[in-house]
Design a protein around this motif. Sequence first.
Motif, PDB file in Angstrom:
ATOM      1  N   UNK A 115      13.923  -0.447  14.187  1.00 45.70           N
ATOM      2  CA  UNK A 115      13.117   0.764  14.400  1.00 45.70           C
ATOM      3  C   UNK A 115      14.013   2.001  14.301  1.00 45.70           C
ATOM      4  N   UNK A 116      15.192   1.871  14.898  1.00 46.09           N
ATOM      5  CA  UNK A 116      16.132   2.990  14.917  1.00 46.09           C
ATOM      6  C   UNK A 116      16.582   3.365  13.497  1.00 46.09           C
ATOM      7  N   UNK A 117      16.833   2.368  12.650  1.00 45.30           N
ATOM      8  CA  UNK A 117      17.285   2.652  11.273  1.00 45.30           C
ATOM      9  C   UNK A 117      16.170   3.337  10.471  1.00 45.30           C
ATOM     10  N   UNK A 118      14.947   2.863  10.657  1.00 45.93           N
ATOM     11  CA  UNK A 118      13.814   3.479   9.943  1.00 45.93           C
ATOM     12  C   UNK A 118      13.593   4.898  10.458  1.00 45.93           C
ATOM     13  N   UNK A 119      13.759   5.059  11.772  1.00 46.11           N
ATOM     14  CA  UNK A 119      13.628   6.378  12.398  1.00 46.11           C
ATOM     15  C   UNK A 119      14.683   7.339  11.835  1.00 46.11           C
ATOM     16  N   UNK A 120      15.911   6.866  11.682  1.00 44.95           N
ATOM     17  CA  UNK A 120      16.977   7.719  11.137  1.00 44.95           C
ATOM     18  C   UNK A 120      16.619   8.159   9.715  1.00 44.95           C
ATOM     19  N   UNK A 121      16.148   7.208   8.914  1.00 44.20           N
ATOM     20  CA  UNK A 121      15.780   7.528   7.526  1.00 44.20           C
ATOM     21  C   UNK A 121      14.679   8.588   7.519  1.00 44.20           C
ATOM     22  N   UNK A 122      13.657   8.356   8.295  1.00 43.88           N
ATOM     23  CA  UNK A 122      12.464   9.226   8.321  1.00 43.88           C
ATOM     24  C   UNK A 122      12.811  10.627   8.809  1.00 43.88           C
TER      25      UNK A 122
END
Length: 286
Positions: A96-103
């Motif tokens: 979730x954190x990696x997708x959040x960083x990308x977004x």
Amino acid sequence: MLTISKELEQELQQKIQSNSGVIPKTLLDSLMAKFDIEIKQLLQSLLPIAARFSIAPISNFNVGAIAYSSDSECAYIGSNLEFNHAALCLVVHAEQSAINTAWLNGETHISHIAITDAPCGHCRQFINEVKLSEQIEILLPNTNTSLSELLPHSFGPADLGNETRLLDVSAPKTTVPKLPISSELLKHYHASYAPYSGNKSAVEIVTAQHGNFYGRCAENVAYNPSLSPLQSALSQMALSGLSLDKVEVVEITLVETEQYKNQSGVADVVLESFTGKYEIKKAYVS
Ligand code: THU
Ligand code: ZN
């Protein structure tokens, strides 16, 4: 797999944390050239660095994830974030954190996610909300697979009649309501993803010496894997090597939608899990 020396690992960790978890194409290119490896191998080799950003006082289980876009050729780090003395359902998973960083950093496409361990069911469901998730390749320590393989017969956004997906670019709002909040926070509010509750929401953490951190809600069709804006902002802070208790916080503001508000309580609970006492300013868009 390539082993990165301790010195280089530390140097890369510094670079990544000064960039809030983003690894730019230039850095990835230079590392691929230096080690003569292709991107998938490089992403997997960088996972121990991602896991170093993990804050896991409850489990001591450090998870690292890296999202990558073959369009922008940039990579985005994620790590798990646990809150002491708060319900376990508030934990932010590394994926979730990696997708959040990308977004949060303007990425609109994810083609690969490398993870230190197999993703749990909650993360598979969270990834399923992302635009073109059926095409995302999942890179695990011993195998490469796809989300379709990991989550067959899935329940997805279309099952609730939602045609939008996480990381879709939403049209920028032209009307700017008069609010006691910064224009940057309002931008994050409008970019937040709340197709199920309608409650767009965002958080701004202003620090004395380390700049501002932002988070947005990222809802999920199955509801529970949704990310609240404060979790999102705290995950970004962790990837900068920081935590609320280690910096001087000037102000924390939550903005949400007057008509549907639902984030205030969870923000209070997360903040109570820190030893310092933090007031949260609450603003509403009507
Ligand atoms: N964890 C993840 O970050 N990703 C997964 O998919 C598996 C579990 C984290 C959550 C919690 O902080 C710890 O690992 C133990 O479950
Ligand atoms: Zn998970």
